[in-house]
Write a protein that holds these residues in place. Structure first.
Motif, short mmCIF file in Angstrom:
data_model
loop_
_atom_site.label_atom_id
_atom_site.label_comp_id
_atom_site.label_asym_id
_atom_site.label_seq_id
_atom_site.Cartn_x
_atom_site.Cartn_y
_atom_site.Cartn_z
N LEU A 16 0.77 -0.93 -0.09
CA LEU A 16 -0.08 0.14 0.05
C LEU A 16 0.94 1.36 -0.09
O LEU A 16 1.89 1.53 0.78
CB LEU A 16 -0.95 -0.25 1.26
CG LEU A 16 -1.84 -1.20 1.45
CD1 LEU A 16 -2.62 -1.01 2.56
CD2 LEU A 16 -2.68 -1.40 0.00
N ASN A 17 0.48 2.10 -1.08
CA ASN A 17 1.32 3.42 -0.96
C ASN A 17 0.46 4.59 -0.96
O ASN A 17 -0.50 4.59 -1.83
CB ASN A 17 2.20 3.15 -2.36
CG ASN A 17 3.03 2.25 -2.34
OD1 ASN A 17 4.31 2.16 -1.72
ND2 ASN A 17 2.82 1.05 -2.97
N GLY A 18 0.86 5.69 -0.43
CA GLY A 18 -0.04 6.70 -0.16
C GLY A 18 -0.87 6.80 1.14
O GLY A 18 -0.21 6.49 2.22
N LEU A 51 3.09 3.58 2.79
CA LEU A 51 1.94 4.15 3.40
C LEU A 51 2.50 5.19 4.28
O LEU A 51 3.33 5.09 5.15
CB LEU A 51 1.38 3.22 4.44
CG LEU A 51 -0.27 3.37 4.39
CD1 LEU A 51 -1.01 3.55 3.31
CD2 LEU A 51 -0.80 2.22 5.55
N THR A 52 1.95 6.64 4.02
CA THR A 52 2.38 7.66 4.59
C THR A 52 1.33 8.20 5.64
O THR A 52 1.89 8.93 6.59
CB THR A 52 2.40 8.61 3.51
OG1 THR A 52 1.47 9.21 3.04
CG2 THR A 52 3.73 8.57 2.60
N PHE A 53 0.10 7.84 5.62
CA PHE A 53 -0.87 8.32 6.56
C PHE A 53 -2.00 7.02 6.68
O PHE A 53 -2.21 6.54 5.88
CB PHE A 53 -1.68 9.48 6.43
CG PHE A 53 -2.69 9.73 7.09
CD1 PHE A 53 -2.12 10.45 8.46
CD2 PHE A 53 -3.88 9.62 6.87
CE1 PHE A 53 -3.31 10.74 9.30
CE2 PHE A 53 -4.97 9.95 7.98
CZ PHE A 53 -4.77 10.83 9.00
N MET A 54 -2.43 6.69 7.89
CA MET A 54 -3.61 5.93 8.26
C MET A 54 -4.11 6.53 9.35
O MET A 54 -3.78 6.58 10.35
CB MET A 54 -3.17 4.48 8.40
CG MET A 54 -4.31 3.41 8.18
SD MET A 54 -3.67 1.82 8.42
CE MET A 54 -2.82 1.58 10.08
N ASP A 55 -5.77 6.42 9.24
CA ASP A 55 -6.53 6.61 10.43
C ASP A 55 -7.33 5.54 10.78
O ASP A 55 -7.01 4.27 10.18
CB ASP A 55 -7.17 7.75 9.89
CG ASP A 55 -8.40 7.81 8.87
OD1 ASP A 55 -8.44 6.72 8.40
OD2 ASP A 55 -8.84 8.58 8.39
#
Length: 102
Positions: A16-18, A51-55
């Motif tokens: 996963l990227n982004g 992955l740069t962000f995950m909530d």
């Protein structure tokens, strides 16, 4: 969100990227589900290196995929999470059901 998959040695690797948040959750679910349901494998490895962000929505996406993977008889693993994402995953308790690997 960019999703890449690779296969080898009975494993499906989903990279996963982004950013994984509400705006891309449905897209991510649909694409990962297609991979899981169309292939035979012993384990699925979620590679979160890109992955740069995950909530919390992202945690829901991973938990839902875990349930689907479990139904196939495979195991789900996580690798490559950065410090911020690792903290979110640790606080959520997801590592109690999906092992973190190096």
């Amino acid at each position: 969100m960019n999703i890449k998959t690779s296969k080898g040695n009975g494993s499906l690797i989903i990279s996963l990227n982004g950013e994984l948040d509400e705006s891309v959750a449905d897209y991510t679910r649909r694409n990962i589900d297609k991979c899981i349901l169309n292939e035979k494998f012993d384990k699925v490895i979620f590679d979160l290196t890109g992955l740069t962000f995950m909530d919390s929505t992202g945690i829901g996406v991973l938990l839902g995929r875990y349930k689907l993977i479990k139904k196939t008889g495979a195991i789900a693993l996580i690798t490559g999470s950065n410090k911020q994402i690792d903290r979110v995953l640790t606080m959520s308790g997801i590592y109690t059901i999906m092992e973190k690997i190096s």
